[in-house]
Write a protein that holds these residues in place. Structure first.
Motif, PDB file in Angstrom:
ATOM      1  N   CYS A   1       0.790  -1.108  -0.056  1.00  0.00           N
ATOM      2  CA  CYS A   1      -0.203  -0.091   0.166  1.00  0.00           C
ATOM      3  C   CYS A   1       0.817   1.216   0.033  1.00  0.00           C
ATOM      4  CB  CYS A   1      -0.913   0.004   1.385  1.00  0.00           C
ATOM      5  SG  CYS A   1      -1.994  -1.399   1.351  1.00  0.00           S
TER       6      CYS A   1
ATOM      7  N   ARG B   1      -7.047  -4.934   4.215  1.00  0.00           N
ATOM      8  CA  ARG B   1      -7.749  -4.918   2.737  1.00  0.00           C
ATOM      9  C   ARG B   1      -9.093  -5.297   2.829  1.00  0.00           C
ATOM     10  NH1 ARG B   1      -3.075  -7.022   0.796  1.00  0.00           N
ATOM     11  NH2 ARG B   1      -4.069  -8.884   0.445  1.00  0.00           N
TER      12      ARG B   1
ATOM     13  N   ILE C   1     -11.469  -2.366   4.862  1.00  0.00           N
ATOM     14  CA  ILE C   1     -11.551  -1.342   3.974  1.00  0.00           C
ATOM     15  C   ILE C   1     -12.702  -1.519   3.231  1.00  0.00           C
ATOM     16  CG2 ILE C   1     -10.364   0.267   2.284  1.00  0.00           C
ATOM     17  CD1 ILE C   1      -7.869  -0.099   4.036  1.00  0.00           C
ATOM     18  N   ARG C   2     -12.293  -2.793   2.426  1.00  0.00           N
ATOM     19  CA  ARG C   2     -13.645  -3.057   1.474  1.00  0.00           C
ATOM     20  C   ARG C   2     -14.904  -3.235   2.035  1.00  0.00           C
ATOM     21  NH1 ARG C   2      -9.913  -7.553  -0.942  1.00  0.00           N
ATOM     22  NH2 ARG C   2      -8.634  -6.312  -2.504  1.00  0.00           N
ATOM     23  N   ASP C   3     -14.928  -3.740   3.180  1.00  0.00           N
ATOM     24  CA  ASP C   3     -16.175  -3.976   4.011  1.00  0.00           C
ATOM     25  C   ASP C   3     -16.840  -2.686   4.171  1.00  0.00           C
ATOM     26  OD1 ASP C   3     -16.113  -6.542   4.085  1.00  0.00           O
ATOM     27  OD2 ASP C   3     -15.415  -6.810   5.806  1.00  0.00           O
ATOM     28  N   GLU C   4     -15.898  -1.541   4.593  1.00  0.00           N
ATOM     29  CA  GLU C   4     -16.479  -0.140   4.858  1.00  0.00           C
ATOM     30  C   GLU C   4     -16.700   0.457   3.611  1.00  0.00           C
ATOM     31  OE1 GLU C   4     -12.921   1.648   6.873  1.00  0.00           O
ATOM     32  OE2 GLU C   4     -13.151   0.439   8.596  1.00  0.00           O
ATOM     33  N   GLN C   5     -16.107   0.236   2.491  1.00  0.00           N
ATOM     34  CA  GLN C   5     -16.636   0.799   1.290  1.00  0.00           C
ATOM     35  C   GLN C   5     -17.911   0.339   0.740  1.00  0.00           C
ATOM     36  OE1 GLN C   5     -13.349  -0.368  -1.119  1.00  0.00           O
ATOM     37  NE2 GLN C   5     -12.295   1.806  -0.938  1.00  0.00           N
ATOM     38  N   ASP C   6     -17.869  -1.034   0.957  1.00  0.00           N
ATOM     39  CA  ASP C   6     -19.237  -1.660   0.716  1.00  0.00           C
ATOM     40  C   ASP C   6     -20.450  -1.061   1.678  1.00  0.00           C
ATOM     41  OD1 ASP C   6     -18.258  -3.075  -1.232  1.00  0.00           O
ATOM     42  OD2 ASP C   6     -18.316  -4.899  -0.156  1.00  0.00           O
ATOM     43  N   GLU C   7     -20.301  -0.587   2.948  1.00  0.00           N
ATOM     44  CA  GLU C   7     -21.250   0.070   3.745  1.00  0.00           C
ATOM     45  C   GLU C   7     -21.540   1.168   3.201  1.00  0.00           C
ATOM     46  OE1 GLU C   7     -19.844  -0.384   7.861  1.00  0.00           O
ATOM     47  OE2 GLU C   7     -19.946  -2.563   8.001  1.00  0.00           O
ATOM     48  N   ASN C   8     -20.405   1.917   2.969  1.00  0.00           N
ATOM     49  CA  ASN C   8     -20.847   3.335   2.477  1.00  0.00           C
ATOM     50  C   ASN C   8     -21.482   3.333   1.121  1.00  0.00           C
ATOM     51  OD1 ASN C   8     -19.231   4.363   4.525  1.00  0.00           O
ATOM     52  ND2 ASN C   8     -17.630   4.697   3.355  1.00  0.00           N
ATOM     53  N   ARG C   9     -21.524   2.442   0.327  1.00  0.00           N
ATOM     54  CA  ARG C   9     -22.380   2.361  -1.046  1.00  0.00           C
ATOM     55  C   ARG C   9     -23.632   1.992  -0.637  1.00  0.00           C
ATOM     56  NH1 ARG C   9     -18.095  -1.185  -2.964  1.00  0.00           N
ATOM     57  NH2 ARG C   9     -16.471   0.340  -4.316  1.00  0.00           N
TER      58      ARG C   9
END
Length: 61
Positions: free
Chosen positions: A18, A42, A45-53
């Protein structure tokens, strides 16, 4: 010690490494660092991005 205000924080999430870059208001590099990524970080971070979407889609509906 000089305090510099960070205007832009860039993060590149690669497979194994990273990269993080901090820029000041004029675009000059304040800090550049490469760190070895951990798979769990990683995934988190992907889980947080999915929650935001999902939150954004709920607002639109």
């Amino acid at each position: 010690m000089t305090v510099t205000t960070i205007a832009v924080l860039g993060i590149d999430l690669g497979k194994n490494i990273c990269s993080v870059v901090d820029l000041d208001g004029s675009g000059a590099v304040v800090m550049r660092r490469k760190v070895k990524c951990c798979a769990t970080n990683r995934m988190r971070i992907r889980d947080e991005q999915d929650e935001n979407r999902q939150r954004l889609w709920r607002r639109r509906a």
